[in-house]
Design a protein around this motif. Structure first.
Motif, PDB file in Angstrom:
ATOM      1  N   SER A  69       2.622  29.604  -4.136  1.00 27.20           N
ATOM      2  CA  SER A  69       2.571  31.047  -3.499  1.00 27.20           C
ATOM      3  C   SER A  69       1.174  30.875  -2.509  1.00 27.20           C
ATOM      4  CB  SER A  69       2.994  32.033  -4.628  1.00 27.20           C
ATOM      5  OG  SER A  69       4.188  31.932  -4.911  1.00 27.20           O
ATOM      6  N   VAL A  70      -0.186  30.562  -4.091  1.00 22.36           N
ATOM      7  CA  VAL A  70      -1.236  31.467  -2.322  1.00 22.36           C
ATOM      8  C   VAL A  70      -1.444  30.921  -1.286  1.00 22.36           C
ATOM      9  CG1 VAL A  70      -3.502  32.055  -3.009  1.00 22.36           C
ATOM     10  CG2 VAL A  70      -1.419  32.690  -4.395  1.00 22.36           C
ATOM     11  N   ALA A  71      -0.713  28.845  -1.851  1.00 20.96           N
ATOM     12  CA  ALA A  71      -0.748  27.999  -1.160  1.00 20.96           C
ATOM     13  C   ALA A  71      -0.672  27.909  -0.082  1.00 20.96           C
ATOM     14  CB  ALA A  71      -1.069  26.534  -1.929  1.00 20.96           C
ATOM     15  N   ASP A  72       0.794  28.317  -0.011  1.00 24.46           N
ATOM     16  CA  ASP A  72       2.180  28.553   0.662  1.00 24.46           C
ATOM     17  C   ASP A  72       0.928  29.708   2.186  1.00 24.46           C
ATOM     18  OD1 ASP A  72       5.031  28.299   1.787  1.00 24.46           O
ATOM     19  OD2 ASP A  72       4.090  30.673   2.040  1.00 24.46           O
ATOM     20  N   LEU A  73       1.000  30.675   1.711  1.00 20.81           N
ATOM     21  CA  LEU A  73       0.359  31.915   2.301  1.00 20.81           C
ATOM     22  C   LEU A  73      -1.067  31.283   2.594  1.00 20.81           C
ATOM     23  CD1 LEU A  73       0.836  34.941   3.112  1.00 20.81           C
ATOM     24  CD2 LEU A  73      -0.329  35.625   1.739  1.00 20.81           C
ATOM     25  N   VAL A  74      -1.856  30.846   2.222  1.00 19.45           N
ATOM     26  CA  VAL A  74      -2.640  30.178   3.452  1.00 19.45           C
ATOM     27  C   VAL A  74      -2.351  29.081   3.700  1.00 19.45           C
ATOM     28  CG1 VAL A  74      -4.781  28.700   2.369  1.00 19.45           C
ATOM     29  CG2 VAL A  74      -4.850  30.526   1.006  1.00 19.45           C
ATOM     30  N   VAL A  75      -1.912  28.162   4.244  1.00 17.40           N
ATOM     31  CA  VAL A  75      -1.088  27.252   5.148  1.00 17.40           C
ATOM     32  C   VAL A  75      -0.511  28.128   6.172  1.00 17.40           C
ATOM     33  CG1 VAL A  75       0.127  24.944   5.775  1.00 17.40           C
ATOM     34  CG2 VAL A  75      -1.088  25.085   3.334  1.00 17.40           C
ATOM     35  N   ARG A  76       0.665  29.094   6.280  1.00 18.54           N
ATOM     36  CA  ARG A  76       1.066  29.676   6.983  1.00 18.54           C
ATOM     37  C   ARG A  76      -0.106  30.279   7.689  1.00 18.54           C
ATOM     38  NH1 ARG A  76       4.096  33.824   5.154  1.00 18.54           N
ATOM     39  NH2 ARG A  76       4.406  33.926   6.846  1.00 18.54           N
ATOM     40  N   LEU A  77      -1.143  31.350   7.166  1.00 21.84           N
ATOM     41  CA  LEU A  77      -2.043  31.849   8.292  1.00 21.84           C
ATOM     42  C   LEU A  77      -2.721  30.538   8.992  1.00 21.84           C
ATOM     43  CD1 LEU A  77      -3.817  33.964   5.174  1.00 21.84           C
ATOM     44  CD2 LEU A  77      -3.142  34.769   7.745  1.00 21.84           C
ATOM     45  N   ALA A  78      -3.217  29.637   8.036  1.00 22.42           N
ATOM     46  CA  ALA A  78      -3.912  28.764   9.236  1.00 22.42           C
ATOM     47  C   ALA A  78      -3.176  27.385  10.436  1.00 22.42           C
ATOM     48  CB  ALA A  78      -4.670  27.322   7.582  1.00 22.42           C
ATOM     49  N   THR A  79      -2.332  27.655   9.829  1.00 22.59           N
ATOM     50  CA  THR A  79      -1.410  27.262  10.795  1.00 22.59           C
ATOM     51  C   THR A  79      -0.665  27.908  11.695  1.00 22.59           C
ATOM     52  OG1 THR A  79       0.371  26.854   9.297  1.00 22.59           O
ATOM     53  CG2 THR A  79      -1.263  25.107   9.459  1.00 22.59           C
ATOM     54  N   THR A  80      -0.702  29.338  11.843  1.00 23.99           N
ATOM     55  CA  THR A  80       0.154  30.078  12.971  1.00 23.99           C
ATOM     56  C   THR A  80      -1.248  30.984  14.061  1.00 23.99           C
ATOM     57  OG1 THR A  80       1.792  29.914  10.783  1.00 23.99           O
ATOM     58  CG2 THR A  80       1.786  31.833  12.563  1.00 23.99           C
ATOM     59  N   PRO A  81      -1.291  30.606  14.974  1.00 24.97           N
ATOM     60  CA  PRO A  81      -2.698  31.268  15.310  1.00 24.97           C
ATOM     61  C   PRO A  81      -2.059  32.812  16.020  1.00 24.97           C
ATOM     62  CG  PRO A  81      -2.515  29.198  16.455  1.00 24.97           C
ATOM     63  CD  PRO A  81      -1.158  29.206  15.794  1.00 24.97           C
ATOM     64  N   GLY A  82      -2.436  33.991  15.123  1.00 24.53           N
ATOM     65  CA  GLY A  82      -2.481  35.147  15.595  1.00 24.53           C
ATOM     66  C   GLY A  82      -1.714  35.940  14.218  1.00 24.53           C
ATOM     67  N   LEU A  83      -2.117  35.351  13.087  1.00 22.00           N
ATOM     68  CA  LEU A  83      -1.229  35.981  11.933  1.00 22.00           C
ATOM     69  C   LEU A  83      -1.995  36.475  11.032  1.00 22.00           C
ATOM     70  CD1 LEU A  83       1.814  35.618  10.033  1.00 22.00           C
ATOM     71  CD2 LEU A  83       1.250  33.903   9.219  1.00 22.00           C
ATOM     72  N   GLN A  84      -2.099  37.829  10.447  1.00 20.40           N
ATOM     73  CA  GLN A  84      -2.722  38.231   9.560  1.00 20.40           C
ATOM     74  C   GLN A  84      -4.232  38.969   9.966  1.00 20.40           C
ATOM     75  OE1 GLN A  84      -2.041  40.956   8.041  1.00 20.40           O
ATOM     76  NE2 GLN A  84       0.274  40.621   8.090  1.00 20.40           N
ATOM     77  N   PRO A  85      -4.752  39.160  12.038  1.00 20.03           N
ATOM     78  CA  PRO A  85      -6.103  38.700  12.222  1.00 20.03           C
ATOM     79  C   PRO A  85      -6.569  39.751  11.601  1.00 20.03           C
ATOM     80  CG  PRO A  85      -5.006  39.408  13.126  1.00 20.03           C
ATOM     81  CD  PRO A  85      -3.908  39.362  12.964  1.00 20.03           C
ATOM     82  N   ARG A  86      -7.974  40.046  11.002  1.00 16.75           N
ATOM     83  CA  ARG A  86      -8.777  41.125  10.600  1.00 16.75           C
ATOM     84  C   ARG A  86      -8.571  41.170   9.351  1.00 16.75           C
ATOM     85  NH1 ARG A  86     -13.479  40.896  12.668  1.00 16.75           N
ATOM     86  NH2 ARG A  86     -13.825  42.584  11.993  1.00 16.75           N
ATOM     87  N   ALA A  87      -7.402  40.981   8.986  1.00 17.86           N
ATOM     88  CA  ALA A  87      -6.709  41.663   7.349  1.00 17.86           C
ATOM     89  C   ALA A  87      -7.171  41.299   6.315  1.00 17.86           C
ATOM     90  CB  ALA A  87      -5.100  41.177   7.709  1.00 17.86           C
ATOM     91  N   SER A  88      -6.304  42.191   5.541  1.00 17.59           N
ATOM     92  CA  SER A  88      -6.675  41.965   4.329  1.00 17.59           C
ATOM     93  C   SER A  88      -5.760  42.433   3.033  1.00 17.59           C
ATOM     94  CB  SER A  88      -8.315  43.442   2.761  1.00 17.59           C
ATOM     95  OG  SER A  88      -7.987  43.008   2.375  1.00 17.59           O
ATOM     96  N   LEU A  89      -5.120  41.258   2.639  1.00 16.99           N
ATOM     97  CA  LEU A  89      -4.104  41.087   1.469  1.00 16.99           C
ATOM     98  C   LEU A  89      -3.263  41.641   0.762  1.00 16.99           C
ATOM     99  CD1 LEU A  89      -2.532  38.987   4.638  1.00 16.99           C
ATOM    100  CD2 LEU A  89      -1.566  41.148   4.603  1.00 16.99           C
ATOM    101  N   GLY A  90      -3.567  42.315  -0.605  1.00 21.33           N
ATOM    102  CA  GLY A  90      -2.848  41.635  -1.607  1.00 21.33           C
ATOM    103  C   GLY A  90      -1.717  40.675  -1.479  1.00 21.33           C
ATOM    104  N   VAL A  91      -2.108  40.127  -2.746  1.00 21.50           N
ATOM    105  CA  VAL A  91      -0.303  39.020  -2.239  1.00 21.50           C
ATOM    106  C   VAL A  91      -0.032  38.971  -4.248  1.00 21.50           C
ATOM    107  CG1 VAL A  91      -0.080  36.487  -2.725  1.00 21.50           C
ATOM    108  CG2 VAL A  91      -1.910  37.466  -1.096  1.00 21.50           C
ATOM    109  N   HIS A  92       1.001  39.397  -4.924  1.00 22.75           N
ATOM    110  CA  HIS A  92       1.433  39.366  -6.074  1.00 22.75           C
ATOM    111  C   HIS A  92       2.913  38.293  -6.252  1.00 22.75           C
ATOM    112  CE1 HIS A  92       3.371  42.152  -2.874  1.00 22.75           C
ATOM    113  NE2 HIS A  92       4.857  42.013  -3.639  1.00 22.75           N
ATOM    114  N   GLY A  93       3.069  38.413  -7.222  1.00 23.77           N
ATOM    115  CA  GLY A  93       4.131  37.458  -7.326  1.00 23.77           C
ATOM    116  C   GLY A  93       5.398  38.215  -7.391  1.00 23.77           C
ATOM    117  N   LEU A  94       6.518  37.571  -6.878  1.00 27.42           N
ATOM    118  CA  LEU A  94       8.299  38.296  -6.918  1.00 27.42           C
ATOM    119  C   LEU A  94       9.397  37.506  -8.306  1.00 27.42           C
ATOM    120  CD1 LEU A  94       8.754  38.422  -3.439  1.00 27.42           C
ATOM    121  CD2 LEU A  94       8.414  40.350  -4.774  1.00 27.42           C
ATOM    122  N   ALA A  95       8.628  36.719  -8.865  1.00 31.65           N
ATOM    123  CA  ALA A  95       9.049  35.792  -9.929  1.00 31.65           C
ATOM    124  C   ALA A  95       8.156  35.418 -11.206  1.00 31.65           C
ATOM    125  CB  ALA A  95       9.417  33.980  -9.457  1.00 31.65           C
TER     126      ALA A  95
END
Length: 134
Positions: free
Chosen positions: A108-134
């Motif tokens: 899940s964390v890897a998925d978010l990292v890839v999304r952030l790395a490949t989507t310009p402008g996604l969550q700039p200058r942000a700090s995100l807590g990442v929690h599980g849903l399953a």
């Protein structure tokens, strides 16, 4: 770092010094985008939990990143698990950490990292807590 679009940092050890080095190297190379892994609890945002000084390296390194002029996203994952699932949610800095008792998969964390790395402008200058849903 010259010629790179994104820097990903997931560190241990003298993290504050490493964060300072990353910020300087990125500035020198003209690289703007940083994805930086810290830890849940660095802002005392986990309800009912106080992790204290054990999180100082993460807290101090995140402060260095946040004080920079980089286009950063700090990720603060919950405890990690090895499940083969992508199911996560996020909370913003200043919000209570959601589902702190649920672990989050490394996938899940890897998925978010890839999304952030490949989507310009996604969550700039942000700090995100990442929690599980399953």
């Amino acid at each position: 770092m010259v010629g790179q679009d994104v820097v990903y940092a997931n560190l241990a050890g003298p993290m504050e010094r490493q964060a300072q080095t990353i910020v300087r190297a990125m500035a020198a190379a003209g690289v703007r985008r940083l994805i930086f892994i810290a830890s849940m609890g660095i802002y005392d945002e986990v309800p009912g939990e106080r992790y204290g000084s054990v999180l100082d390296p993460y807290r101090k390194s995140a402060a260095v990143i946040e004080a920079s002029d980089l286009d950063y996203t700090v990720l603060r994952p919950a405890w990690l698990n090895d499940r083969d699932v992508i199911a996560y949610g996020t909370t913003e800095k200043g919000e209570p950490f959601a589902n702190a008792t649920k672990t989050v998969s490394r996938k899940s964390v890897a998925d978010l990292v890839v999304r952030l790395a490949t989507t310009p402008g996604l969550q700039p200058r942000a700090s995100l807590g990442v929690h599980g849903l399953a």
